[in-house]
Design a protein around this motif. Structure first.
Motif, mmCIF file in Angstrom:
data_model
loop_
_atom_site.group_PDB
_atom_site.id
_atom_site.type_symbol
_atom_site.label_atom_id
_atom_site.label_comp_id
_atom_site.label_asym_id
_atom_site.label_seq_id
_atom_site.Cartn_x
_atom_site.Cartn_y
_atom_site.Cartn_z
ATOM 1 N N ASP A 437 51.663 25.547 43.490
ATOM 2 C CA ASP A 437 52.415 26.071 42.339
ATOM 3 C C ASP A 437 53.876 25.625 42.394
ATOM 4 O OD1 ASP A 437 50.284 27.289 41.151
ATOM 5 O OD2 ASP A 437 50.702 29.288 41.956
ATOM 6 N N ILE A 438 54.491 25.757 43.578
ATOM 7 C CA ILE A 438 55.886 25.339 43.731
ATOM 8 C C ILE A 438 56.030 23.860 43.410
ATOM 9 C CG2 ILE A 438 57.629 24.815 45.497
ATOM 10 C CD1 ILE A 438 57.889 27.609 44.562
ATOM 11 N N SER A 439 55.099 23.041 43.920
ATOM 12 C CA SER A 439 55.164 21.604 43.681
ATOM 13 C C SER A 439 55.062 21.288 42.196
ATOM 14 C CB SER A 439 54.042 20.909 44.453
ATOM 15 O OG SER A 439 54.027 19.521 44.169
ATOM 16 N N ARG A 440 54.137 21.973 41.500
ATOM 17 C CA ARG A 440 53.967 21.730 40.057
ATOM 18 C C ARG A 440 55.198 22.197 39.274
ATOM 19 N NH1 ARG A 440 48.648 24.172 40.927
ATOM 20 N NH2 ARG A 440 47.083 22.530 41.188
ATOM 21 N N ILE A 441 55.763 23.338 39.678
ATOM 22 C CA ILE A 441 56.954 23.847 38.971
ATOM 23 C C ILE A 441 58.122 22.891 39.130
ATOM 24 C CG2 ILE A 441 58.706 25.665 39.001
ATOM 25 C CD1 ILE A 441 56.417 27.648 39.731
ATOM 26 N N GLU A 442 58.379 22.430 40.356
ATOM 27 C CA GLU A 442 59.518 21.549 40.607
ATOM 28 C C GLU A 442 59.341 20.191 39.951
ATOM 29 O OE1 GLU A 442 59.882 21.461 44.836
ATOM 30 O OE2 GLU A 442 61.174 23.240 44.894
ATOM 31 N N SER A 443 58.121 19.722 39.861
ATOM 32 C CA SER A 443 57.886 18.407 39.251
ATOM 33 C C SER A 443 57.671 18.484 37.750
ATOM 34 C CB SER A 443 56.668 17.741 39.908
ATOM 35 O OG SER A 443 55.493 18.513 39.677
ATOM 36 N N GLY A 444 57.699 19.711 37.197
ATOM 37 C CA GLY A 444 57.506 19.882 35.758
ATOM 38 C C GLY A 444 56.079 19.670 35.310
ATOM 39 N N GLN A 445 55.126 19.739 36.233
ATOM 40 C CA GLN A 445 53.723 19.479 35.893
ATOM 41 C C GLN A 445 52.912 20.759 35.697
ATOM 42 O OE1 GLN A 445 52.248 16.948 39.002
ATOM 43 N NE2 GLN A 445 53.481 15.185 38.359
ATOM 44 N N LEU A 446 53.549 21.915 35.883
ATOM 45 C CA LEU A 446 52.831 23.170 35.663
ATOM 46 C C LEU A 446 52.840 23.491 34.173
ATOM 47 C CD1 LEU A 446 51.437 25.619 37.017
ATOM 48 C CD2 LEU A 446 53.655 26.767 36.934
ATOM 49 N N SER A 447 51.686 23.597 33.590
ATOM 50 C CA SER A 447 51.585 23.881 32.163
ATOM 51 C C SER A 447 51.139 25.316 31.943
ATOM 52 C CB SER A 447 50.599 22.916 31.499
ATOM 53 O OG SER A 447 49.310 23.041 32.077
ATOM 54 N N LEU A 448 51.680 25.948 30.928
ATOM 55 C CA LEU A 448 51.328 27.326 30.572
ATOM 56 C C LEU A 448 50.655 27.344 29.204
ATOM 57 C CD1 LEU A 448 54.604 29.211 31.594
ATOM 58 C CD2 LEU A 448 52.569 28.810 32.972
ATOM 59 N N GLU A 449 49.769 28.274 29.026
ATOM 60 C CA GLU A 449 49.113 28.458 27.725
ATOM 61 C C GLU A 449 49.617 29.768 27.136
ATOM 62 O OE1 GLU A 449 44.647 28.711 25.744
ATOM 63 O OE2 GLU A 449 44.882 28.245 27.864
ATOM 64 N N LEU A 450 50.626 29.674 26.298
ATOM 65 C CA LEU A 450 51.265 30.863 25.737
ATOM 66 C C LEU A 450 50.471 31.380 24.544
ATOM 67 C CD1 LEU A 450 55.030 29.784 25.887
ATOM 68 C CD2 LEU A 450 53.697 31.029 27.588
ATOM 69 N N VAL A 451 50.087 32.638 24.629
ATOM 70 C CA VAL A 451 49.334 33.288 23.547
ATOM 71 C C VAL A 451 49.929 34.677 23.319
ATOM 72 C CG1 VAL A 451 47.213 32.023 24.076
ATOM 73 C CG2 VAL A 451 47.656 34.232 25.179
ATOM 74 N N ASN A 452 49.456 35.360 22.294
ATOM 75 C CA ASN A 452 49.865 36.741 22.055
ATOM 76 C C ASN A 452 49.068 37.636 23.007
ATOM 77 O OD1 ASN A 452 51.476 35.739 20.095
ATOM 78 N ND2 ASN A 452 50.237 36.427 18.375
ATOM 79 N N ALA A 453 49.693 38.064 24.081
ATOM 80 C CA ALA A 453 48.988 38.769 25.156
ATOM 81 C C ALA A 453 49.350 40.246 25.174
ATOM 82 C CB ALA A 453 49.324 38.124 26.493
ATOM 83 N N SER A 454 48.473 41.029 25.767
ATOM 84 C CA SER A 454 48.690 42.468 25.907
ATOM 85 C C SER A 454 49.250 42.765 27.288
ATOM 86 C CB SER A 454 47.368 43.223 25.706
ATOM 87 O OG SER A 454 47.492 44.572 26.106
ATOM 88 N N VAL A 455 50.453 43.303 27.322
ATOM 89 C CA VAL A 455 51.063 43.677 28.596
ATOM 90 C C VAL A 455 50.267 44.799 29.255
ATOM 91 C CG1 VAL A 455 53.114 44.674 29.665
ATOM 92 C CG2 VAL A 455 53.364 42.932 27.914
#
Length: 604
Positions: A437-455
């Motif tokens: 996860d750290i490697s993907r975050i630092e390299s900009g390769q971590l992708s998120l799928e943003l949706v309307n979520a319930s907290v």
């Protein structure tokens, strides 16, 4: 003196008037006055009149000189002063036209002002003057005067005198601080005898006053121009600093520096060279046309890198070292094609530009090296984490087979060993997952799928997942999550990862029998969530670094608690990638509260 002169003149006028009246009365009464007496008295009157006329002329000249002083002291603008000098001079002498010449570099005389009797400016190229008269005045430092140059044996044979039909001419040298700085030239090509020797004292005084005023105005103008140029340069350098410090992009900083160098020096092409740590030479290039500048040769590179001052190579090449803390980190190679070369002021500007750019270039270079090191580290971590997946899976698989008795039954001691292996392999698997996860975050390769979520769903799901661990420690968990909370724009899986990490930490650092509280509320366009515990708490110094990668709090009571020091750093990055934030509030011995926000989803 003026008052004394006025009283004397008035007395002479009264005496003259009295003499005229007395003579008139005597002539009316009788013929007692002889012709000789009448002639004598007339001669006395003529002497008085001539003396009075001289006084009037002298007063007129003094008044003119007074006006001149007032005029000369009324402005420090050089152009205005020159025009005022010429207008006053022509009015005082009755000249037809005149000009004022000042000495430039190389003793060249340059006409700075040319005027006629109507106070109109004349073009210097159209002004016909006797250069012989001017040169004689400059050379001797004495005034030159001729009442009729066409008949004057000194000048009658000169081509300019004959060609321009010049008659009355006078030329006064301008002397300031003991040095001749130019000349005042007056002429009249129609009338002769316009100027006389009696005019020379007044004109000399005039010229001396004018020279001082002109020199003061010139010094003021030069100072004002130099100040304006310096202010302009400082403004430019301020813009340069602002542009250079906008970015830590190494190539952009080099390109900006080179662009400013070309604009400020009128160079046609340029190369900016920065040696790198690996021995290579990073170069940026710029040109005003399609011609690509050649690279500097090794000898020129060594010359520039060893110098602390700009170096001329011929007339058309300038090497400007870029220095930081007494060491040269690179240089600018500027080249001029077909121009006279680089002026001294351009050289100074290039040097000041290099000084201003040096820190920005060094910062960008260090940042670039750090970025490359981080990229290499991230790539290495990603590679290692990926390679560890296979042996971890293999170890865990074999341990599971052994635990299930696939290859035979195990005694209690063997079961304990297998359980320890499984626990440590699970910890390794968690570490590998965090490293990826750290490697993907630092390299900009971590992708998120943003949706309307319930907290509410995410928080309750995480609490359910860790419920067994919480019960094992005899802890209690309280959920204060309203059902009417708005939905948020988030990646529910990654948001769940954040909550799991915070709840896991709360259980690990809270003593058995402690309490954990999970809450949520709407606040200013966000949903704010919190995870609170009654654990050991965090020291203020540790709170400042708690979200740093690999940082772990050193506390004897929790040093045996397993962890990677990556969970909170990952949680912070994941929240910021979703438009949120996280912070901690803690008091040692009383527990901690982690608050994080997630933006509310807008209605489509």
């Amino acid at each position: 003196m003026a008052k004394t002169r006025d009283v004397s003149t008035e007395r002479e006028l009264r005496d003259l008037a009295g003499s005229l009246k007395s003579t008139a009365r005597e002539l009316r009464r009788s013929n007692h006055l002889s012709s000789g007496e009448v002639i004598r008295r007339i001669q006395e009157w003529q002497v008085t009149v001539n003396r009075l006329a001289g006084n009037v002329a002298q007063e007129s000249e003094l008044a003119a000189l007074h006006d001149l002083n007032r005029v000369l002291n009324s402005s420090l603008d050089l152009a205005d002063t020159l025009d005022l000098v010429m207008d006053t001079l022509i009015r005082l002498t009755g000249a037809e036209r005149g000009c004022l010449m000042l000495q430039a570099e190389g003793d060249e005389l340059v006409i700075e002002a040319a005027r006629n009797f109507d106070q109109e400016s004349l073009e210097a190229s159209d002004l016909e003057v006797s250069h012989t008269v001017v040169q004689q005045a400059i050379k001797t430092g004495e005034p030159v005067l001729t009442t009729n140059a066409l008949l004057d044996p000194r000048f009658s044979g000169e081509a300019s005198i004959i060609g321009y039909h010049l008659r009355s001419i006078t030329c006064m040298p301008l002397r300031a601080r003991g040095t001749v700085i130019g000349a005042l030239y007056l002429d009249n090509h129609i009338q002769e005898g316009v100027f006389s020797k009696d005019d020379l004292p007044t004109l000399t005084t005039f010229a001396n006053q004018a020279a001082i005023a002109i020199e003061n105005a010139r010094l003021y103008t030069e100072t004002d121009q130099a100040l304006a140029a310096r202010v302009g340069e400082l403004t430019t350098l301020q813009r340069i600093d602002r542009d250079l410090n906008k970015s830590l992009d190494f190539d952009r900083v080099l390109d900006l520096t080179l662009s400013w160098a070309l604009d400020g020096t009128t160079a046609d092409t340029g190369v900016l060279c920065i040696p790198l740590a690996d021995g290579a030479m990073h170069m940026a290039r710029a040109t005003r046309d399609d011609r690509d500048p050649a690279d500097p040769d090794p000898q020129e590179i060594d010359l520039a890198m060893e110098s602390s001052e700009p170096i001329h190579i011929g007339r058309l090449r300038l090497l400007v070292p870029i220095r930081v803390e007494q060491r040269t980190i690179g240089f600018i190679d500027l080249r001029s094609l077909g121009r006279p070369g680089f002026a001294e002021e351009q050289k100074r500007f290039a040097s000041r530009l290099a000084d201003h750019a040096a820190v920005a270039i060094e910062n960008a270079r260090l940042y670039e090296e750090l970025r490359r090191a981080n990229t290499a580290k991230s790539e290495f971590v990603s590679f290692v984490a990926h390679e560890l997946r296979t042996p971890i899976s293999s170890i865990l698989g074999y341990a599971t087979l052994l635990a299930h008795g696939t290859v035979g039954s195990l005694n209690e001691k063997q079961k304990q060993f297998i359980e320890a292996v499984e626990q440590n392999v699970n910890r390794m698997e968690l570490l590998v997952s965090d490293l990826q996860d750290i490697s993907r975050i630092e390299s900009g390769q971590l992708s998120l799928e943003l949706v309307n979520a319930s907290v509410e769903h995410v928080l309750k799901g995480a609490a359910q997942t860790l419920n067994a661990q919480i019960e094992r420690h005899g802890q209690t968990i309280e959920l204060n999550v309203p059902e009417e909370l708005p939905r948020v724009k988030a990646d529910p899986i990654r948001l769940g990862q954040v909550v799991n990490n915070l709840l896991s930490n709360a259980t690990k650092y809270t003593p058995d029998g402690g309490r954990i509280t999970v809450a949520a509320q709407k606040r200013d366009g966000y949903v704010e969530c919190s995870v609170s515990d009654t654990g050991v708490g965090i020291e203020p110094a540790d709170q400042e670094r708690i979200f740093d990668k690999f940082y772990r709090v050193h506390n004897p009571t929790i040093d045996n608690v397993p962890g990677t020091g990556l969970g909170l750093s990952i949680a912070k990055s994941l929240l910021e990638m979703q438009g949120g934030s996280i912070q901690v509030e803690s008091e040692p011995g009383k527990g901690s509260t982690f608050r994080f926000t997630v933006p509310i989803a807008h209605a489509d």
